[in-house]
Design an enzyme around this catalytic site. Structure first.
Site, mmCIF file in Angstrom:
data_model
loop_
_atom_site.group_PDB
_atom_site.id
_atom_site.type_symbol
_atom_site.label_atom_id
_atom_site.label_comp_id
_atom_site.label_asym_id
_atom_site.label_seq_id
_atom_site.Cartn_x
_atom_site.Cartn_y
_atom_site.Cartn_z
ATOM 1 N N LYS A 31 -2.881 6.080 -3.884
ATOM 2 C CA LYS A 31 -3.945 6.905 -3.859
ATOM 3 C C LYS A 31 -4.103 8.332 -4.346
ATOM 4 O O LYS A 31 -2.681 8.940 -4.463
ATOM 5 C CB LYS A 31 -3.932 7.163 -2.101
ATOM 6 C CG LYS A 31 -4.230 5.880 -1.557
ATOM 7 C CD LYS A 31 -4.265 5.998 0.011
ATOM 8 C CE LYS A 31 -3.970 4.558 0.740
ATOM 9 N NZ LYS A 31 -2.658 4.247 0.741
ATOM 10 N N HIS B 122 -8.069 9.690 -1.597
ATOM 11 C CA HIS B 122 -7.175 9.632 -0.395
ATOM 12 C C HIS B 122 -8.021 9.972 0.779
ATOM 13 O O HIS B 122 -7.935 9.597 1.982
ATOM 14 C CB HIS B 122 -5.658 10.329 -0.531
ATOM 15 C CG HIS B 122 -4.842 9.798 0.794
ATOM 16 N ND1 HIS B 122 -3.656 9.605 0.654
ATOM 17 C CD2 HIS B 122 -5.183 9.131 1.984
ATOM 18 C CE1 HIS B 122 -3.006 9.184 1.690
ATOM 19 N NE2 HIS B 122 -3.723 8.717 2.506
ATOM 20 N N TYR C 251 2.775 9.813 0.260
ATOM 21 C CA TYR C 251 3.813 9.140 1.118
ATOM 22 C C TYR C 251 5.178 9.498 0.524
ATOM 23 O O TYR C 251 6.229 9.374 1.142
ATOM 24 C CB TYR C 251 3.737 7.700 1.504
ATOM 25 C CG TYR C 251 2.359 7.241 1.884
ATOM 26 C CD1 TYR C 251 1.664 8.179 2.484
ATOM 27 C CD2 TYR C 251 1.787 5.925 1.622
ATOM 28 C CE1 TYR C 251 0.234 7.735 2.960
ATOM 29 C CE2 TYR C 251 0.621 5.572 2.294
ATOM 30 C CZ TYR C 251 -0.058 6.445 2.885
ATOM 31 O OH TYR C 251 -1.378 6.009 3.289
ATOM 32 N N ASP D 54 0.996 -1.353 -0.046
ATOM 33 C CA ASP D 54 -0.022 0.015 0.009
ATOM 34 C C ASP D 54 0.986 1.276 0.018
ATOM 35 O O ASP D 54 1.720 1.376 0.923
ATOM 36 C CB ASP D 54 -0.936 -0.107 1.094
ATOM 37 C CG ASP D 54 -1.778 1.213 1.373
ATOM 38 O OD1 ASP D 54 -2.943 1.214 0.925
ATOM 39 O OD2 ASP D 54 -1.291 2.299 1.871
#
Length: 315
Positions: A88, A121, A58, A53
């Site tokens: 996302k 997200h 990120y 994931d």
């Protein structure tokens, strides 16, 4: 979804698109991403992890993509198709005309031809200078559906959507969301949201299943729970294993973030034992509180002026 050995097999859930998603995922969102993240992911794949994931937010898509390629070259998996990769859509790209370009950019960073799962997200949009602007849920979802139609995202879904927002999305979605990834653990059980999703065939994936202990917004409500410690002592398990086993018995999938190989191994030792009725009764008495409250998405000029509005009362 075979793992590293005959005794290490992660179960999977079948999404409403017909694709199988392993119930345990390797999470890559972190305040401090290790420099050797790709190597850690490859080692996790060798252990039997098959779901990775990530998110544009990120900054780990490049490392994940390198790990997928390295895992195939190393023979940890036969092909990219043996891995389930989730990413996302960031809030700056949560505009109808930005969704498809943003997905293509994620795929380029990952070095992949498709995502197994692409999520919105947050139900939030940002404009220039990160200023919060109204979120066009229907317009953004139509663009997500186009990503699915083109085969660039085998399944599409959302993250951080309340029960009310899920109902609104389901009311117009031609391609229903496959997943809603939300904060969920023994200290924030999300029972109302789970009921809405279950009625509509949407899989709920838990992030922060251990309370994001150590994160800036995290909570010690899971890892320092007296109830979980009691259950763990009785069962000869760790607190984390009890917390994750509870999620599995609730029929949930979950994404766990750890870069420690011993803990990664322990996270996989969930599937050959069960909690007792007494264990589960003790767990239901744990006080409930949302940890990831999303105050950073509140603005007097934006769509959400209060946490009540962001979460539709589910706070």
């Amino acid at each position: 979804m075979a793992g590293a050995s005959a005794t290490t097999t992660i179960p999977f859930v079948t999404l409403n698109t017909g694709h199988a998603m392993p119930v345990l995922g390797f999470g890559t969102g972190s305040n401090s991403t290790p420099a050797d993240l790709s190597a850690i992911i490859v080692d996790a794949v060798r252990l039997g992890y098959r779901h990775i994931d990530t998110a544009s937010l990120y900054g780990t898509e490049g490392a994940v993509g390198a790990a997928v390629a390295d895992a195939v070259v190393a023979g940890a998996v036969a092909s990219r198709g043996d891995l389930f990769v989730t990413s996302k859509l960031g809030v700056a790209d949560a505009h109808p005309d930005r969704v498809l370009p943003a997905l293509r950019e994620s795929l380029a960073r990952l070095g992949l031809g498709y995502l197994d799962l692409f999520l919105i997200h947050w139900p939030v949009a940002a404009g220039e200078n990160r200023k919060l602007v109204p979120f066009d849920m229907e317009g953004v979802w139509r663009a997500m559906e186009e990503c699915h139609r083109l085969g660039l995202a085998r399944s599409v879904g959302v993250s951080n959507f309340s029960s009310e927002k899920m109902c609104r999305l389901l009311s117009f979605a031609a391609v229903p969301p496959a997943v809603n990834q939300v904060e969920l653990n023994v200290a924030w059980r999300q029972e109302k949201l789970r009921e809405v999703c279950a009625r509509n065939g949407v899989v709920v994936t838990a992030f922060s299943p251990l309370g994001a202990f150590g994160a800036a917004w995290g909570s010690n409500a899971v890892m320092e729970s007296g109830a979980l410690r009691d259950v763990a002592a009785r069962r000869g398990k760790t607190v984390a294993q009890v917390a994750l086993r509870w999620l599995h018995e609730q029929g949930l999938s979950f994404v766990v973030r750890s870069f420690n190989m011993e803990r990664l191994k322990q996270n996989m030792e969930l599937f050959d034992w069960e909690l007792s009725e007494d264990d589960k009764e003790l767990i239901t008495q744990i006080p409930q509180r949302r940890a990831c409250r999303g105050e950073f998405f509140l603005s007097p000029d934006g769509q959400y002026k209060s946490l009540e509005e962001l979460w539709d009362g589910e706070i």
